[in-house]
Design a protein around this motif. Structure first.
Motif, PDB file in Angstrom:
ATOM      1  N   SER A   1       0.835  -1.104   0.083  1.00 38.72           N
ATOM      2  CA  SER A   1      -0.083   0.080  -0.112  1.00 38.72           C
ATOM      3  C   SER A   1       0.951   1.268   0.116  1.00 38.72           C
ATOM      4  N   HIS A   2       1.906   1.255   0.959  1.00 33.37           N
ATOM      5  CA  HIS A   2       2.726   2.470   0.852  1.00 33.37           C
ATOM      6  C   HIS A   2       3.736   2.571  -0.434  1.00 33.37           C
ATOM      7  N   THR A   3       4.043   1.477  -0.953  1.00 33.59           N
ATOM      8  CA  THR A   3       4.879   1.274  -2.184  1.00 33.59           C
ATOM      9  C   THR A   3       3.933   1.941  -3.192  1.00 33.59           C
ATOM     10  N   ASN A   4       2.532   1.696  -3.522  1.00 29.86           N
ATOM     11  CA  ASN A   4       1.859   2.202  -4.451  1.00 29.86           C
ATOM     12  C   ASN A   4       1.662   3.498  -4.010  1.00 29.86           C
ATOM     13  N   ALA A   5       1.366   4.138  -2.952  1.00 35.10           N
ATOM     14  CA  ALA A   5       1.025   5.638  -2.932  1.00 35.10           C
ATOM     15  C   ALA A   5       2.350   6.326  -3.187  1.00 35.10           C
ATOM     16  N   SER A   6       3.658   5.873  -2.809  1.00 28.06           N
ATOM     17  CA  SER A   6       4.908   6.224  -3.049  1.00 28.06           C
ATOM     18  C   SER A   6       5.126   6.383  -4.707  1.00 28.06           C
ATOM     19  N   MET A   7       4.651   5.198  -5.317  1.00 27.41           N
ATOM     20  CA  MET A   7       4.867   5.103  -6.552  1.00 27.41           C
ATOM     21  C   MET A   7       4.001   5.930  -7.580  1.00 27.41           C
ATOM     22  N   HIS A   8       2.819   6.235  -7.003  1.00 31.67           N
ATOM     23  CA  HIS A   8       2.012   7.390  -7.519  1.00 31.67           C
ATOM     24  C   HIS A   8       2.679   8.717  -7.498  1.00 31.67           C
TER      25      HIS A   8
ATOM     26  N   ASP B   1      -2.241  -7.134  -0.892  1.00 33.07           N
ATOM     27  CA  ASP B   1      -2.777  -6.488   0.187  1.00 33.07           C
ATOM     28  C   ASP B   1      -4.195  -6.753   0.381  1.00 33.07           C
ATOM     29  N   ALA B   2      -5.067  -6.410  -0.728  1.00 34.85           N
ATOM     30  CA  ALA B   2      -6.472  -6.550  -0.427  1.00 34.85           C
ATOM     31  C   ALA B   2      -7.037  -7.839   0.061  1.00 34.85           C
ATOM     32  N   LEU B   3      -6.889  -8.971  -0.915  1.00 41.84           N
ATOM     33  CA  LEU B   3      -7.231 -10.449  -0.762  1.00 41.84           C
ATOM     34  C   LEU B   3      -6.361 -10.942   0.406  1.00 41.84           C
ATOM     35  N   TYR B   4      -5.167 -10.629   0.683  1.00 38.93           N
ATOM     36  CA  TYR B   4      -4.361 -11.235   2.004  1.00 38.93           C
ATOM     37  C   TYR B   4      -5.095 -10.624   3.240  1.00 38.93           C
ATOM     38  N   ASP B   5      -5.194  -9.185   3.182  1.00 37.95           N
ATOM     39  CA  ASP B   5      -5.106  -8.657   4.470  1.00 37.95           C
ATOM     40  C   ASP B   5      -6.475  -8.561   4.909  1.00 37.95           C
ATOM     41  N   HIS B   6      -7.560  -8.366   4.283  1.00 33.19           N
ATOM     42  CA  HIS B   6      -8.830  -7.890   4.614  1.00 33.19           C
ATOM     43  C   HIS B   6      -9.438  -9.411   5.445  1.00 33.19           C
ATOM     44  N   PRO B   7      -9.080 -10.508   5.122  1.00 32.25           N
ATOM     45  CA  PRO B   7      -9.704 -11.647   5.724  1.00 32.25           C
ATOM     46  C   PRO B   7      -9.114 -11.838   6.961  1.00 32.25           C
ATOM     47  N   LEU B   8      -7.604 -11.431   6.958  1.00 30.35           N
ATOM     48  CA  LEU B   8      -6.798 -11.806   8.181  1.00 30.35           C
ATOM     49  C   LEU B   8      -7.640 -10.835   9.215  1.00 30.35           C
ATOM     50  N   ILE B   9      -7.655  -9.664   8.768  1.00 33.51           N
ATOM     51  CA  ILE B   9      -8.376  -8.889   9.701  1.00 33.51           C
ATOM     52  C   ILE B   9      -9.664  -8.928  10.296  1.00 33.51           C
ATOM     53  N   LEU B  10     -10.560  -9.740   9.235  1.00 34.86           N
ATOM     54  CA  LEU B  10     -11.713  -9.821   9.731  1.00 34.86           C
ATOM     55  C   LEU B  10     -11.867 -11.203  10.739  1.00 34.86           C
ATOM     56  N   ASN B  11     -11.104 -12.130  10.190  1.00 31.19           N
ATOM     57  CA  ASN B  11     -11.102 -13.402  10.968  1.00 31.19           C
ATOM     58  C   ASN B  11     -10.183 -13.890  12.170  1.00 31.19           C
ATOM     59  N   MET B  12      -8.791 -13.324  11.953  1.00 34.50           N
ATOM     60  CA  MET B  12      -7.858 -13.625  12.770  1.00 34.50           C
ATOM     61  C   MET B  12      -7.359 -12.223  13.697  1.00 34.50           C
ATOM     62  N   LEU B  13      -7.718 -11.316  13.563  1.00 32.55           N
ATOM     63  CA  LEU B  13      -7.300 -10.239  14.492  1.00 32.55           C
ATOM     64  C   LEU B  13      -8.568  -9.431  15.175  1.00 32.55           C
ATOM     65  N   GLY B  14      -9.682  -9.237  14.273  1.00 29.35           N
ATOM     66  CA  GLY B  14     -10.860  -8.770  14.912  1.00 29.35           C
ATOM     67  C   GLY B  14     -11.758  -9.931  15.351  1.00 29.35           C
ATOM     68  N   GLY B  15     -11.726 -11.203  14.434  1.00 33.78           N
ATOM     69  CA  GLY B  15     -12.592 -12.192  14.656  1.00 33.78           C
ATOM     70  C   GLY B  15     -12.698 -12.777  16.040  1.00 33.78           C
ATOM     71  N   PRO B  16     -11.533 -12.923  16.695  1.00 35.72           N
ATOM     72  CA  PRO B  16     -11.580 -13.358  18.161  1.00 35.72           C
ATOM     73  C   PRO B  16     -12.728 -12.697  19.055  1.00 35.72           C
ATOM     74  N   ASP B  17     -12.715 -11.331  18.662  1.00 34.57           N
ATOM     75  CA  ASP B  17     -13.671 -10.521  19.646  1.00 34.57           C
ATOM     76  C   ASP B  17     -15.199 -11.063  19.752  1.00 34.57           C
ATOM     77  N   TYR B  18     -15.612 -11.675  18.597  1.00 35.54           N
ATOM     78  CA  TYR B  18     -16.846 -12.467  18.384  1.00 35.54           C
ATOM     79  C   TYR B  18     -16.616 -14.000  18.451  1.00 35.54           C
ATOM     80  N   SER B  19     -15.615 -14.447  19.006  1.00 33.22           N
ATOM     81  CA  SER B  19     -15.676 -15.843  19.165  1.00 33.22           C
ATOM     82  C   SER B  19     -16.169 -16.530  20.183  1.00 33.22           C
ATOM     83  N   GLU B  20     -16.286 -17.789  20.347  1.00 31.82           N
ATOM     84  CA  GLU B  20     -17.128 -18.433  21.462  1.00 31.82           C
ATOM     85  C   GLU B  20     -16.029 -18.066  22.745  1.00 31.82           C
ATOM     86  N   LEU B  21     -14.942 -18.278  22.600  1.00 34.43           N
ATOM     87  CA  LEU B  21     -14.079 -17.957  23.838  1.00 34.43           C
ATOM     88  C   LEU B  21     -14.290 -16.446  24.557  1.00 34.43           C
ATOM     89  N   ILE B  22     -14.548 -15.687  23.819  1.00 29.85           N
ATOM     90  CA  ILE B  22     -14.663 -14.272  24.323  1.00 29.85           C
ATOM     91  C   ILE B  22     -16.291 -14.201  24.570  1.00 29.85           C
TER      92      ILE B  22
END
Length: 596
Positions: A70-77, A103-124
């Motif tokens: 993302s920073h590579t691309n902003a700098s590139m532009h 960035d997009a298809l790697y990071d969005h699911p990671l954010i949804l399910n592994m970083l934010g997701g545990p806040d809505y998990s059975e354990l929490i």
């Protein structure tokens, strides 16, 4: 009024090093005051001075170990503009294809399910809100025929870290996305093939690259359908059954900015020329991006112009740990390359990023004074309005939804048809079929609507990747296989501004160069503005969202952990964090490892 102080330092599972202090009224369970602040200085803008601008493309990617592209691309532009050089059409397409993956298809699911997701998990959920867990066990999942989870509780169990099915699938499909992107970028997360005016990807065997990329895209297409169905059901459950609809509200009237993403190959390629002509014509090219640039101010879409957004960005340091540079450092320009006054002449031009100088000044934290390593980022509009603003998936989708685009007429609704996809052996068979998916821009940004927008962003990014694969095949079939144009640094002083969209929101880079050396450089990551300190113009999105969050934990106040507050924060831009807080004093270092 009885108050409970909640102090979380660091907030884990989030991009950057952040902390939160909230004074909560125990009767209303709502904060009476909030501070959310960055706790670390990095200094990229300082050590870029004097280097060749093309080096910034590769150095700034090191800002983040997840979405470095993302920073590579902003700098590139920004450097493309400062040099007045643009790629051949296939170079633009390859830039789009690579970014969609790493960035997009790697990071969005990671954010949804592994970083934010545990806040809505059975354990929490079972631990902090047992009545919600009990209801989840009884509630049918509306989209169970798509994602395969019969009850809402089954989704929550699948979000349990490490052992949960969704958590495990995220590991697999994020790897697939990285593999596709690396075919073009050479590596992840710091692309090695991006240069001013093009990309150096070896196309000796273009068929192999396109086949390998498309094979992985078919798998990710099924994954996108699955993910959106999962998060539609979780958002529905919390909003409709548990009163979470207004949790984490930022602004009742939109204050949002999108820089746009996914350039049109012919339009961007046509910008090749002088730096001044590049800037003059950039709006025409930016308007054809797949995800649109634009800005909302107090609920009105006031501009769709890349150049007008640039003119409107202001940064000051009143409550941040920096020295005010006004009067001590040079003014590099008072106007843009077309002669328009920076900040519309409504505020001192010293505070536009082309003129800003980063001068760190660490001091003791003062809740009534300086308390944040992020500076104040504000939007200055033509009528003199100055306001904080939000960036992120919900901002870019909302900006896009209210203007004609590839997926809608501009009425606030985005509709995407994802094609039939194969290779979904570990996903329900239903996600193989062609599917029509829809997202409606909500009236305002809340914790859950930000999460849902991110899930639909995966759908849009998959559709954009398919669009660019088709364009790449057409260009190769027609023999248009050149990707790059030669570049030289102008000897005169020139200016560049680069906007793109990281998974977390708009990334903005500004460069001032002269004779092939950087005179000044400024960077706004999405978090820069989202976490900026409160000032006379209002609260930043992070602080505003916590201030509008009610504690739902079913324990006594002395046991509150702040899960609702970190849900609000993580809904913006969580990423991999080291979760290490360093406190230096009396010759000892204290390391705290906290998982919340």
């Amino acid at each position: 009024m009885s108050q409970k102080e909640i102090f979380i330092d660091p907030i884990t599972r989030i991009e950057g090093h952040l902390a939160l202090r909230a004074l909560v009224d125990t009767a209303t369970r709502k904060p009476s005051d909030v501070w959310v602040f960055a706790t670390m200085f990095r200094g990229f803008e300082v050590f870029l001075r004097g280097r060749p601008p093309e080096d910034a493309i590769h150095i700034t990617s090191r800002i983040c170990g997840v979405c470095g592209a993302s920073h590579t691309n902003a700098s590139m532009h920004a450097v493309d503009m400062a040099y007045g050089v643009a790629p051949e059409p296939l170079g633009v397409v390859l830039r789009n294809m690579a970014f969609a993956m790493t960035d997009a298809l790697y990071d969005h699911p990671l954010i949804l399910n592994m970083l934010g997701g545990p806040d809505y998990s059975e354990l929490i959920v079972k631990k902090l809100t047992p009545s919600v867990w009990d209801d989840a066990q009884k509630t049918d999942a509306p989209h169970r025929d798509i994602h395969g989870f019969a009850k809402i509780s089954d989704i929550m169990s699948a979000l349990n870290p490490v052992s949960g099915k969704i958590w495990q699938l995220t590991m697999k499909y994020s790897r697939i996305a990285r593999e596709a992107g690396v075919l073009i970028y050479g590596r992840h997360s710091h692309p090695s093939t991006v240069v001013p005016g093009g990309i150096t990807t070896d196309l000796t065997n273009a068929e192999y690259l396109l086949v390998g990329y498309t094979y992985r895209l078919t798998k990710l297409t099924a994954w996108a359908k699955f993910l959106y169905a999962v998060w539609q059901d979780l958002v529905w459950f919390y909003e409709e059954r548990h009163g979470y609809r207004d949790q984490g509200l930022t602004y009742k009237k939109h204050n949002m900015v999108s820089g746009g993403l996914f350039d049109d190959p012919e339009a961007y390629s046509s910008l090749d020329g002088s730096p001044e002509d590049f800037y003059k014509n950039v709006d025409q090219a930016a308007s054809k991006r797949g995800i649109k640039p634009g800005a909302f101010v107090n609920g009105e879409l006031v501009t769709k112009s890349y150049k007008e957004i640039n003119l409107s960005i202001m940064e000051h340091v009143e409550r941040a740990f920096y020295e005010d540079w006004k009067g001590a450092m040079p003014i590099y320009t008072e106007k843009d390359p077309e002669g328009n006054p920076l900040l519309w002449g409504k505020y001192d031009v010293a505070y536009h990023p082309w003129n800003k100088t980063t001068i760190p000044k660490p001091t003791a934290r003062d809740w009534n004074g300086k308390y944040n390593w992020a500076a104040h980022v504000r939007f200055v509009w033509k009528d003199g309005t100055i306001t904080p603003f939000e960036v992120g998936p919900i901002a870019r989708l909302t900006v896009t939804a209210y203007q004609p685009n590839n997926y809608g007429s501009g009425n606030g609704v985005l509709k995407v048809t994802l094609p039939r996809s194969g290779g979904a052996d570990d996903l329900p068979a239903s996600v193989v079929d062609e599917m029509d998916l829809e997202w409606r821009a909500p009236p305002y940004s809340t914790t859950l609507q930000r999460v849902l927008a991110r899930a639909f962003n995966v759908v849009v990014d998959v559709a954009s990747a398919w669009d660019n694969v088709v364009k790449a095949v057409e260009l190769v079939r027609n023999g248009r296989v050149k990707t790059s144009r030669p570049w030289t640094a102008p000897s005169r002083r020139t200016f560049g501004v680069g906007f793109t969209e990281a998974p977390r929101g708009t990334v903005r880079h500004w460069v001032v160069q002269e004779g092939g050396k950087i005179v000044n450089y400024q960077i706004h990551a999405p978090t820069t503005g989202n976490v900026s300190p409160k000032d006379k113009w209002g609260m930043s999105p992070f602080e505003q969202s916590v201030a509008n969050t009610i504690v739902t934990e079913e324990v006594s106040p002395d046991q509150w952990e702040g899960v609702d507050f970190v849900r609000a924060i993580r809904s913006f831009d969580p990423c991999i964090a080291c979760a290490v807080h360093l406190q230096v004093g009396e010759n000892k270092i204290i390391k705290k490892m906290i998982v919340r």
